[in-house]
Write a protein that holds these residues in place. Structure first.
Motif, PDB file in Angstrom:
ATOM      1  N   GLN A 168       0.832  -1.209   0.000  1.00  0.00           N
ATOM      2  CA  GLN A 168       0.000   0.000   0.000  1.00  0.00           C
ATOM      3  C   GLN A 168       0.867   1.260   0.000  1.00  0.00           C
ATOM      4  N   ARG A 169       1.950   1.273   0.772  1.00  0.00           N
ATOM      5  CA  ARG A 169       2.849   2.435   0.794  1.00  0.00           C
ATOM      6  C   ARG A 169       3.510   2.634  -0.569  1.00  0.00           C
ATOM      7  N   VAL A 170       3.944   1.546  -1.179  1.00  0.00           N
ATOM      8  CA  VAL A 170       4.583   1.641  -2.499  1.00  0.00           C
ATOM      9  C   VAL A 170       3.573   2.131  -3.538  1.00  0.00           C
ATOM     10  N   TYR A 171       2.351   1.638  -3.470  1.00  0.00           N
ATOM     11  CA  TYR A 171       1.293   2.094  -4.382  1.00  0.00           C
ATOM     12  C   TYR A 171       1.074   3.601  -4.235  1.00  0.00           C
ATOM     13  N   GLU A 172       1.055   4.077  -3.009  1.00  0.00           N
ATOM     14  CA  GLU A 172       0.866   5.507  -2.771  1.00  0.00           C
ATOM     15  C   GLU A 172       2.000   6.327  -3.385  1.00  0.00           C
ATOM     16  N   LEU A 173       3.219   5.818  -3.338  1.00  0.00           N
ATOM     17  CA  LEU A 173       4.341   6.513  -3.977  1.00  0.00           C
ATOM     18  C   LEU A 173       4.183   6.524  -5.496  1.00  0.00           C
ATOM     19  N   ILE A 174       3.813   5.389  -6.066  1.00  0.00           N
ATOM     20  CA  ILE A 174       3.666   5.270  -7.512  1.00  0.00           C
ATOM     21  C   ILE A 174       2.592   6.220  -8.033  1.00  0.00           C
ATOM     22  N   THR A 175       1.536   6.395  -7.277  1.00  0.00           N
ATOM     23  CA  THR A 175       0.410   7.222  -7.733  1.00  0.00           C
ATOM     24  C   THR A 175       0.474   8.671  -7.251  1.00  0.00           C
TER      25      THR A 175
ATOM     26  N   GLU B 279      -5.768  -0.139  -8.606  1.00  0.00           N
ATOM     27  CA  GLU B 279      -6.159  -1.063  -7.548  1.00  0.00           C
ATOM     28  C   GLU B 279      -5.193  -0.862  -6.380  1.00  0.00           C
ATOM     29  N   PRO B 280      -5.589  -0.091  -5.360  1.00  0.00           N
ATOM     30  CA  PRO B 280      -4.683   0.236  -4.252  1.00  0.00           C
ATOM     31  C   PRO B 280      -3.967  -0.999  -3.687  1.00  0.00           C
ATOM     32  N   GLY B 281      -2.649  -0.864  -3.599  1.00  0.00           N
ATOM     33  CA  GLY B 281      -1.822  -1.940  -3.064  1.00  0.00           C
ATOM     34  C   GLY B 281      -1.592  -3.086  -4.024  1.00  0.00           C
TER      35      GLY B 281
END
Length: 155
Positions: free
Chosen positions: A17-24, A75-77
């Motif tokens: 989830q943290r990595v997804y937040e960085l990517i987006t 799709e978060p995470g």
């Protein structure tokens, strides 16, 4: 979907989830992406959601160009993907990040499919200074994922 034209993967010791937040997080994309230096949401949707649009500002040495992108998966995470066009209408590529949770954090896979026609291959190579887009993307993906790892693990 067919096999990607280029891909890379890396293990990151941070939750998916943290990595997804960085990517987006388009405002801070340039801190870890090796070619896209900036991006910003455009249109009514200003968040990572299917159908959202953004403009990417890219650089290779002294060459600079922008692209218009449409989110195709959010799709978060788990996954973030987008379709890239030049001038908003000419196909360029599809990019996708896939995140898989692991015991230590997550596995991140970055993939791209080159969707350019013959005209865009010639013009794109000239405009970006990258005649071998597959080789260039493969090298940049490795750098991009190493940078993403460094940022994600620092938090």
């Amino acid at each position: 979907m067919s096999e990607p034209s280029a891909s890379a993967r890396i293990e990151i010791a941070a939750p998916a989830q943290r990595v997804y937040e960085l990517i987006t997080d388009l405002a801070n994309l340039g801190t870890w992406n090796s070619e896209c230096r900036r991006a910003r949401w455009v249109g009514e949707i200003k968040e990572p959601r299917r159908g959202a649009r953004f403009v990417g500002s890219n650089r290779n040495g002294a060459r600079r160009w922008s692209t218009r992108c449409t989110v195709t998966a959010a799709e978060p995470g788990r996954a973030f993907a987008y379709h890239v066009r030049a001038a908003g209408v000419l196909d360029v590529a599809v990019w996708r990040f896939e995140l898989t949770p692991t015991d230590e954090g997550c596995l991140v896979e970055q993939k791209t499919w080159d969707t350019r026609g013959a005209f865009m291959r010639v013009v794109g190579g000239w405009a970006t200074g990258v005649p071998d887009r597959v080789g260039h993307n493969t090298a940049n993906m490795a750098t991009t994922l190493e940078n993403l790892k460094r940022v994600a693990e620092r938090r």
